[in-house]
Write a protein that holds these residues in place. Structure first.
Motif, PDB file in Angstrom:
ATOM      1  N   MET A  38      14.203  57.396  90.305  1.00  9.86           N
ATOM      2  CA  MET A  38      14.246  56.885  91.669  1.00  9.86           C
ATOM      3  C   MET A  38      14.156  58.033  92.671  1.00  9.86           C
ATOM      4  SD  MET A  38      17.283  54.729  93.545  1.00  9.86           S
ATOM      5  CE  MET A  38      18.445  56.083  93.371  1.00  9.86           C
ATOM      6  N   TYR A  39      14.969  59.059  92.470  1.00  9.82           N
ATOM      7  CA  TYR A  39      14.918  60.203  93.381  1.00  9.82           C
ATOM      8  C   TYR A  39      13.595  60.947  93.279  1.00  9.82           C
ATOM      9  CZ  TYR A  39      19.884  59.737  94.478  1.00  9.82           C
ATOM     10  OH  TYR A  39      21.096  59.281  94.930  1.00  9.82           O
ATOM     11  N   ASP A  40      12.986  60.933  92.110  1.00  2.00           N
ATOM     12  CA  ASP A  40      11.679  61.572  91.948  1.00  2.00           C
ATOM     13  C   ASP A  40      10.632  60.883  92.820  1.00  2.00           C
ATOM     14  OD1 ASP A  40       9.366  62.841  91.043  1.00  2.00           O
ATOM     15  OD2 ASP A  40       9.188  61.499  89.337  1.00  2.00           O
ATOM     16  N   MET A  41      10.582  59.548  92.733  1.00  2.28           N
ATOM     17  CA  MET A  41       9.595  58.830  93.522  1.00  2.28           C
ATOM     18  C   MET A  41       9.869  58.981  95.023  1.00  2.28           C
ATOM     19  SD  MET A  41       7.649  57.728  91.198  1.00  2.28           S
ATOM     20  CE  MET A  41       6.569  56.689  92.153  1.00  2.28           C
ATOM     21  N   LEU A  42      11.141  59.144  95.385  1.00  9.66           N
ATOM     22  CA  LEU A  42      11.497  59.310  96.794  1.00  9.66           C
ATOM     23  C   LEU A  42      11.505  60.775  97.219  1.00  9.66           C
ATOM     24  CD1 LEU A  42      14.411  56.716  96.934  1.00  9.66           C
ATOM     25  CD2 LEU A  42      12.054  56.408  97.723  1.00  9.66           C
ATOM     26  N   GLN A  43      11.310  61.701  96.249  1.00  9.80           N
ATOM     27  CA  GLN A  43      11.197  63.138  96.509  1.00  9.80           C
ATOM     28  C   GLN A  43      12.432  63.696  97.211  1.00  9.80           C
ATOM     29  OE1 GLN A  43       7.458  64.127  98.396  1.00  9.80           O
ATOM     30  NE2 GLN A  43       6.318  62.631  97.195  1.00  9.80           N
ATOM     31  N   CYS A  44      13.589  63.390  96.682  1.00 10.28           N
ATOM     32  CA  CYS A  44      14.817  63.908  97.299  1.00 10.28           C
ATOM     33  C   CYS A  44      15.926  64.099  96.268  1.00 10.28           C
ATOM     34  CB  CYS A  44      15.286  62.976  98.413  1.00 10.28           C
ATOM     35  SG  CYS A  44      15.563  61.270  97.894  1.00 10.28           S
ATOM     36  N   MET A  45      15.615  64.785  95.150  1.00  8.38           N
ATOM     37  CA  MET A  45      16.628  65.080  94.150  1.00  8.38           C
ATOM     38  C   MET A  45      17.751  65.917  94.762  1.00  8.38           C
ATOM     39  SD  MET A  45      14.697  63.621  92.045  1.00  8.38           S
ATOM     40  CE  MET A  45      13.188  64.479  92.416  1.00  8.38           C
ATOM     41  N   PRO A  46      19.008  65.490  94.629  1.00  7.49           N
ATOM     42  CA  PRO A  46      20.080  66.228  95.306  1.00  7.49           C
ATOM     43  C   PRO A  46      20.652  67.405  94.519  1.00  7.49           C
ATOM     44  CG  PRO A  46      20.934  64.193  94.399  1.00  7.49           C
ATOM     45  CD  PRO A  46      19.471  64.191  94.117  1.00  7.49           C
ATOM     46  N   THR A  47      20.496  67.424  93.169  1.00  2.00           N
ATOM     47  CA  THR A  47      21.192  68.456  92.399  1.00  2.00           C
ATOM     48  C   THR A  47      20.406  68.870  91.164  1.00  2.00           C
ATOM     49  OG1 THR A  47      23.290  67.484  93.076  1.00  2.00           O
ATOM     50  CG2 THR A  47      23.374  69.065  91.282  1.00  2.00           C
TER      51      THR A  47
END
Length: 736
Positions: A499-508
């Motif tokens: 999910m974060y990959d597709m949204l391009q915002c991995m937090p950690t």
């Protein structure tokens, strides 16, 4: 003692004073919430009420003058007496209220005709709607007791009757500041319907100073027979006779009662009737006496607590709706985006760049008292199929960690010693000693597979990539706590990451397995000591600097998870608090432009929702499960909880399938949801309290056992070895 030693001793003393407070506040908050919910359940629950109704029995012990007398029974003296209402006087009585919908309409109609009445209130309703009770008294109506939660008192022993009376009186005192001497038993009728059991109750009530008011004209409005029928039944059979009329202002739809009341008041007023309360009709002193002193304060405290519990429950219901929406939204996003991500990664010909990355890299291993694990860690690195140099940074270990590494005499393995300064300082020291432009970081208790480094560095073929996260996995998953963390890691690394990959915002990027481009580290100033989550801090900084942060699915690292609740608490407490610190540090990203602004307006809100707010509210699911099991509705509550569990089970199974993990550990998923989630909630709550009170949290070293000796053999499809993905740290993912 030196000045520095005295300062350290004073700091420890201060910390020891503060730590119990941080543990005490969450406990007190949980106890307070539990008490409020129990109180709310008690005053609301139909489940706890006794709905048995005794059928009519013998009446040979009921005095004849009572059976043939009036509807008002005074058994306070040696000889009980009855009273009748004078001619052309009507005493309207309303049972079971007050009700927030129908009682105000009844009061309005009585005020329109300047009529008084008697309201026999239950304690549960009076405590929930004290404003209506105050209005009754202020407008000249009398209030009588109708027990606390409406049981048939003939089934109660003396202590049960006392409890019903005292709690009913307590609610009345708290609502209106008065006591009453009027009482009407639930399910009562005319005096001629008294039997031996109900007469026993009437006598007992009389000895406690109460006058019992039955009725002689029953409208039977509870059956909703129609307005005309209610009016007809409420009208005295003989013109001019007085009567005590039984009506209801609660217990269901009372629209017919309100309409019938208007017609009844109009008809009987035109016939010359007066509508009085009971003591007015009998020309007796008021049934109300002011409450004072401790009794008044106890009543106000009780009604205030009920009101607080009502408001708290309303807030919790809103919170439950929020968490339900977040859970469904999160799982929906994860399933949809992870499926899209998986298809994209499996696409034929996928590669990070034209040529694979083959140049040597530096692997940094910060170590502090890792004597039990360090040999396994370094030995796993020497088996790498990618050219590497290993730099072990010993951060002032006292257990001979550095000596163990040096005694192994392994090629391309160096040891850098430093005084104890913390993990960020050790990593920065290692970066300064690194010989290569790609730097891999790992923990001293982690082991790599032979292919881990090669898989981890392939995304650097794309010059836009500044950092890569690997796939951290739990090595000691054979214990129950380990199995729960294994589920959490797999779900976090296979659904959240996509999910974060597709949204391009991995937090950690996880500290256990991550890689960085030296240029990216230098541009953001290296590892920072500003927070306790240096991995989250550096990842957010790299995002804000404009670099891509991606995930390498097949770069597996096997780490030792905490094996006790105490160690797990310490670790997650540090992670939660450190994540909050990192979010606060990078808060300006919300108003900035470019890559930093995009991360601030997409990444930070998602981290806040899914890693702070959702885990904090998640236990509401279990709270309302317990509430529903105790107070009802049990069936609907269990079905809803099982539905949430089913959604989580589907997501977990999909995550395990993507990670090629056996499904056997999912057997413990239901138990994990009941127990593990509560632990994570308390940890997060304590982190919030620490943050809000300005507390500081020191580094907490976990006790290692060295149980993860070598990486398990994992079969990876050849095509999959060329692929990578974006991610965030599963260690920071809270399971909802």
């Amino acid at each position: 003692m030196s000045r520095a030693s005295r300062r350290r001793a004073a700091h420890r003393k201060q910390r020891n004073r503060r730590l119990p407070l941080r543990y005490l506040l969450p406990s007190l908050l949980l106890v307070a919430v539990a008490v409020m919910l129990l109180l709310r359940g008690y005053v609301h629950s139909e489940f706890l009420a006794d709905h048995r109704v005794r059928p009519p029995g013998d009446n040979d012990r009921v005095p004849r003058e009572i059976l043939e007398g009036g509807p008002v029974v005074d058994a306070r003296g040696e000889k009980p007496v009855t009273y009748e209402v004078p001619d052309r006087t009507i005493v309207l009585t309303f049972d079971d209220g007050p009700d927030p919908e129908w009682t105000p309409k009844v009061l309005d109609k009585l005020a329109e005709y300047d009529a008084h009445a008697v309201f026999f209130v239950t304690g549960t309703m009076a405590s929930r709607h004290p404003d209506l009770v105050r209005r009754m008294v202020a407008e000249g109506h009398e209030v009588g007791l109708h027990t606390f939660n409406h049981p048939d008192l003939s089934y109660q022993d003396p202590s049960g009757i006392d409890r019903q009376l005292s709690q009913n009186q307590l609610a009345l005192v708290g609502a209106a500041g008065v006591r009453t001497s009027l009482f009407r038993p639930p399910y009562s009728s005319h005096t001629h319907a008294l039997d031996n059991e109900s007469w026993r109750v009437t006598e007992y009530i009389g000895r406690h100073g109460y006058i019992t008011a039955f009725n002689d004209t029953d409208s039977k409005d509870w059956a909703r027979p129609g307005v005309a029928e209610i009016v007809e039944r409420a009208t005295p059979k003989k013109p001019g006779d007085g009567a005590i009329v039984l009506l209801h202002d609660s217990g269901g739809d009372r629209s017919q009662t309100v309409t019938a009341l208007d017609r009844l008041l109009s008809r009987l007023t035109s016939q010359g009737y007066e509508f009085a309360n009971l003591t007015e009709a009998l020309n007796a002193p008021s049934a109300h006496t002011p409450a004072t002193g401790l009794e008044l304060w106890k009543g106000k405290a009780f009604v205030g607590a009920v009101g607080l519990s009502e408001r708290l429950t309303g807030v919790l219901v809103v919170g439950l709706a929020v968490i339900g929406s977040l859970v469904l939204a999160r799982f929906g996003l994860m399933l949809a985006l992870s499926a899209t991500h998986a298809r994209r990664v499996r696409k034929r010909g996928f590669a990070w760049g034209r040529n694979p990355v083959t140049e040597p890299v530096t692997v940094l291993v910060p170590a502090y008292n890792e004597a039990k694990c360090i040999a396994n860690t370094v030995r796993s690195l020497t088996a790498s199929d990618h050219p590497i140099e290993v730099v072990v940074v010993d951060d002032g270990s006292r257990d001979g960690t550095a000596d163990i590494v040096e005694s192994m005499g392994l090629p391309n393995v160096r040891v850098v010693r430093q005084a104890n300064a913390g993990k960020p300082a050790a990593l920065n020291n290692g970066i300064a000693h690194a010989s290569h432009d790609i730097i891999v970081m790992m923990d001293g208790d982690t082991v790599f597979e032979p292919t881990t480094v090669r898989e981890l560095v392939q995304p650097f073929a794309d010059p836009r990539v500044g950092a890569v996260a690997g796939n951290a996995k739990v090595g000691n998953r054979d214990t129950l706590i380990g199995a729960w963390q294994h589920i959490e890691y797999v779900m976090g690394f296979n659904l959240d990451r996509r999910m974060y990959d597709m949204l391009q915002c991995m937090p950690t990027i996880p500290g256990a397995v991550g890689a960085f481009r030296r240029e990216a580290l230098e541009r953001v100033g290296g590892m920072s000591e500003d927070t306790l989550a240096e991995d989250t801090d550096i990842t957010m900084a790299i995002h804000r600097d404009g670099w891509r942060v991606v995930y390498a699915e097949n770069a597996r690292a096997w780490t030792e998870a905490p094996e006790s609740v105490r160690q797990l608490w310490s670790q997650r407490y540090r992670w939660s608090y450190g994540t909050m610190q990192a979010m606060w540090k990078h808060r300006r990203a919300v108003i900035e432009r470019g890559p930093s602004g995009r991360f601030g307006r997409v990444g930070l809100p998602l981290v806040s929702l899914f890693m702070v707010i959702a885990p904090l509210l998640a236990p509401l699911i279990d709270v309302f499960l317990l509430y529903g099991l105790v107070f009802g509705p049990t069936k609907e509550t269990v079905v809803a909880w099982l539905g949430v569990l089913a959604v989580q089970g589907v997501c977990a199974a999909y995550a395990f399938r993507l990670d090629r993990e056996p499904m056997t550990h999912l057997i413990s998923l239901p138990l994990q949801q009941v127990l593990y989630r509560q632990l994570m909630y308390v940890v997060l709550l304590q982190s919030w309290i620490t943050a809000l009170t300005g507390g500081r949290l020191r580094w907490q070293k976990l006790r290692r056992t060295g149980v993860v000796e070598a990486a398990p053999v994992t079969t990876v499809p050849a095509q999959g070895r060329r692929r990578g993905e974006h991610s965030h740290d599963p260690e920071k993912s809270a399971l909802v």
